[in-house]
Design a protein around this motif. Sequence first.
Motif, PDB file in Angstrom:
ATOM      1  N   ARG A 222       0.828  -1.210   0.000  1.00 48.57           N
ATOM      2  CA  ARG A 222       0.000   0.000   0.000  1.00 48.57           C
ATOM      3  C   ARG A 222       0.862   1.260   0.000  1.00 48.57           C
ATOM      4  O   ARG A 222       0.566   2.232  -0.708  1.00 48.57           O
ATOM      5  N   ALA A 223       1.914   1.255   0.775  1.00 50.02           N
ATOM      6  CA  ALA A 223       2.777   2.433   0.850  1.00 50.02           C
ATOM      7  C   ALA A 223       3.505   2.663  -0.466  1.00 50.02           C
ATOM      8  O   ALA A 223       3.587   3.794  -0.963  1.00 50.02           O
ATOM      9  N   VAL A 224       4.042   1.600  -1.040  1.00 55.77           N
ATOM     10  CA  VAL A 224       4.811   1.742  -2.274  1.00 55.77           C
ATOM     11  C   VAL A 224       3.926   2.134  -3.442  1.00 55.77           C
ATOM     12  O   VAL A 224       4.358   2.845  -4.362  1.00 55.77           O
ATOM     13  N   ALA A 225       2.668   1.715  -3.429  1.00 56.65           N
ATOM     14  CA  ALA A 225       1.744   2.059  -4.512  1.00 56.65           C
ATOM     15  C   ALA A 225       1.546   3.563  -4.643  1.00 56.65           C
ATOM     16  O   ALA A 225       1.114   4.046  -5.707  1.00 56.65           O
ATOM     17  N   GLU A 226       1.876   4.311  -3.611  1.00 57.07           N
ATOM     18  CA  GLU A 226       1.810   5.766  -3.683  1.00 57.07           C
ATOM     19  C   GLU A 226       2.985   6.350  -4.456  1.00 57.07           C
ATOM     20  O   GLU A 226       2.962   7.535  -4.811  1.00 57.07           O
ATOM     21  N   VAL A 227       4.000   5.538  -4.701  1.00 54.66           N
ATOM     22  CA  VAL A 227       5.237   6.012  -5.326  1.00 54.66           C
ATOM     23  C   VAL A 227       5.425   5.450  -6.729  1.00 54.66           C
ATOM     24  O   VAL A 227       5.820   6.160  -7.658  1.00 54.66           O
ATOM     25  N   THR A 228       5.154   4.163  -6.897  1.00 53.10           N
ATOM     26  CA  THR A 228       5.347   3.510  -8.187  1.00 53.10           C
ATOM     27  C   THR A 228       4.317   2.397  -8.324  1.00 53.10           C
ATOM     28  O   THR A 228       3.664   2.007  -7.351  1.00 53.10           O
ATOM     29  N   HIS A 229       4.188   1.874  -9.535  1.00 53.02           N
ATOM     30  CA  HIS A 229       3.125   0.907  -9.811  1.00 53.02           C
ATOM     31  C   HIS A 229       3.498  -0.484  -9.311  1.00 53.02           C
ATOM     32  O   HIS A 229       4.675  -0.845  -9.236  1.00 53.02           O
ATOM     33  N   ILE A 230       2.480  -1.247  -8.983  1.00 55.42           N
ATOM     34  CA  ILE A 230       2.633  -2.599  -8.459  1.00 55.42           C
ATOM     35  C   ILE A 230       2.501  -3.588  -9.621  1.00 55.42           C
ATOM     36  O   ILE A 230       1.639  -3.445 -10.482  1.00 55.42           O
ATOM     37  N   ALA A 231       3.358  -4.591  -9.641  1.00 55.37           N
ATOM     38  CA  ALA A 231       3.359  -5.567 -10.737  1.00 55.37           C
ATOM     39  C   ALA A 231       2.083  -6.402 -10.727  1.00 55.37           C
ATOM     40  O   ALA A 231       1.702  -6.927  -9.682  1.00 55.37           O
ATOM     41  N   PRO A 232       1.442  -6.543 -11.880  1.00 57.23           N
ATOM     42  CA  PRO A 232       0.274  -7.423 -11.945  1.00 57.23           C
ATOM     43  C   PRO A 232       0.699  -8.871 -12.124  1.00 57.23           C
ATOM     44  O   PRO A 232       1.831  -9.168 -12.534  1.00 57.23           O
ATOM     45  N   ALA A 233      -0.202  -9.778 -11.850  1.00 55.84           N
ATOM     46  CA  ALA A 233       0.029 -11.187 -12.171  1.00 55.84           C
ATOM     47  C   ALA A 233       0.005 -11.373 -13.683  1.00 55.84           C
ATOM     48  O   ALA A 233      -0.629 -10.605 -14.416  1.00 55.84           O
ATOM     49  N   ASP A 234       0.706 -12.397 -14.159  1.00 60.37           N
ATOM     50  CA  ASP A 234       0.648 -12.711 -15.577  1.00 60.37           C
ATOM     51  C   ASP A 234      -0.612 -13.530 -15.875  1.00 60.37           C
ATOM     52  O   ASP A 234      -1.480 -13.708 -14.996  1.00 60.37           O
ATOM     53  N   ALA A 235      -0.717 -14.024 -17.103  1.00 57.88           N
ATOM     54  CA  ALA A 235      -1.932 -14.726 -17.520  1.00 57.88           C
ATOM     55  C   ALA A 235      -2.174 -15.992 -16.714  1.00 57.88           C
ATOM     56  O   ALA A 235      -3.313 -16.482 -16.640  1.00 57.88           O
ATOM     57  N   ARG A 236      -1.135 -16.531 -16.092  1.00 53.73           N
ATOM     58  CA  ARG A 236      -1.274 -17.736 -15.271  1.00 53.73           C
ATOM     59  C   ARG A 236      -1.473 -17.409 -13.789  1.00 53.73           C
ATOM     60  O   ARG A 236      -1.463 -18.313 -12.944  1.00 53.73           O
ATOM     61  N   GLY A 237      -1.614 -16.137 -13.478  1.00 52.13           N
ATOM     62  CA  GLY A 237      -1.770 -15.746 -12.080  1.00 52.13           C
ATOM     63  C   GLY A 237      -0.466 -15.804 -11.307  1.00 52.13           C
ATOM     64  O   GLY A 237      -0.477 -15.990 -10.088  1.00 52.13           O
ATOM     65  N   GLU A 238       0.651 -15.611 -11.996  1.00 58.79           N
ATOM     66  CA  GLU A 238       1.973 -15.759 -11.391  1.00 58.79           C
ATOM     67  C   GLU A 238       2.816 -14.508 -11.608  1.00 58.79           C
ATOM     68  O   GLU A 238       2.544 -13.687 -12.490  1.00 58.79           O
ATOM     69  N   ILE A 239       3.868 -14.410 -10.803  1.00 58.00           N
ATOM     70  CA  ILE A 239       4.976 -13.479 -11.018  1.00 58.00           C
ATOM     71  C   ILE A 239       6.245 -14.306 -10.926  1.00 58.00           C
ATOM     72  O   ILE A 239       6.432 -15.048  -9.958  1.00 58.00           O
ATOM     73  N   ILE A 240       7.082 -14.203 -11.934  1.00 59.32           N
ATOM     74  CA  ILE A 240       8.315 -14.998 -12.092  1.00 59.32           C
ATOM     75  C   ILE A 240       8.101 -16.469 -11.730  1.00 59.32           C
ATOM     76  O   ILE A 240       8.927 -17.087 -11.056  1.00 59.32           O
ATOM     77  N   GLY A 241       7.005 -17.022 -12.179  1.00 59.89           N
ATOM     78  CA  GLY A 241       6.751 -18.446 -12.007  1.00 59.89           C
ATOM     79  C   GLY A 241       6.166 -18.863 -10.683  1.00 59.89           C
ATOM     80  O   GLY A 241       5.974 -20.061 -10.436  1.00 59.89           O
ATOM     81  N   SER A 242       5.858 -17.893  -9.805  1.00 58.94           N
ATOM     82  CA  SER A 242       5.279 -18.214  -8.500  1.00 58.94           C
ATOM     83  C   SER A 242       3.873 -17.643  -8.402  1.00 58.94           C
ATOM     84  O   SER A 242       3.627 -16.523  -8.862  1.00 58.94           O
TER      85      SER A 242
END
Length: 314
Positions: A222-242
């Motif tokens: 929540r705090a960081v979202a005020e500064v820069t964007h948050i990474a979305p999940a990919d099409a598989r609901g993952e980020i870097i395979g997790s």
Amino acid sequence: MLSPFYPIGTPGIPWGDAEVAAWRARQQRRRSYADEVLVAVEHLRDRFDIVRYGRLDYGPDTYPLCALRSRDWQDGRPVALVTGGVHGYETSGVHGALQFAERHAADYAGRLDLMIVPCVSPWGYERIHRWNPQALDPNRSFRQGSPAPESAALMALVAPFADRVRVHIDLHETTDTDESEFRPALAARDGRPFTPGSIPDGFYLVDDTESPQPEFQAAVIRAVAEVTHIAPADARGEIIGSPVVAPGVIRYALRSLGLCAGITDARYRTTTEVYPDSPRTTPDRCNEAQAVAVCAALDYALEHGGAPGNTDGS
């Protein structure tokens, strides 16, 4: 399927000493740890004790290892541990830690003892690389008898106060070169096929599978979202395979993987990841996001308490 061509080694065969030496010979110094990190550390001497906790001898180069410690350090007070530059090429981890020390650390005086280690891997910092000269990843080497001197030195620094660490935030980046250089190099080094992946566009966190703290992670997001964007999940609901377990949050088994964020039993632990190559951000904003993440982590730990290793909130 064998890995795409990498200029060191033979596809399908793990590297030996000759291949590591050939790889090391390709690495050139591209910036100065002394000028960009040690000078900044020295400028903070009037506010912190500077701890020289070791030296790396990578002939002909030597690197003093430095940390910033609260001037009023007191046994019995909870500790906040901030680490950056475990992967030396991840620039905002280093400069975000220094920015926190310069602009925000005074806000925590008397409430937490701070130990800030801005650049765990200075050889990698200078060469803008993930590994150390032995082609070892320090962030897979935080375990007893570590083969990586960077990791061993940090663990020795932390050991005397490890049982007092309430919060540990380890600052990282995910960059385009992860996919273009470092993951192909890893596959080549280990004699494995390279499977192309994707780079998440935005900030995310890595929680601990073995002791998750979802509310803590959410507060940092929540705090960081005020500064820069948050990474979305990919099409598989993952980020870097997790799997993404909450907006901008995945989980790793920190300790069993030998990750820096697993070196203590701190109740609150996380690894940050920013994406400095995004057209939606800037290097300065990435540094700010790291510093904001540290503040949010410390604020949450102070508000919610909890002894190291404790999961009941007491």
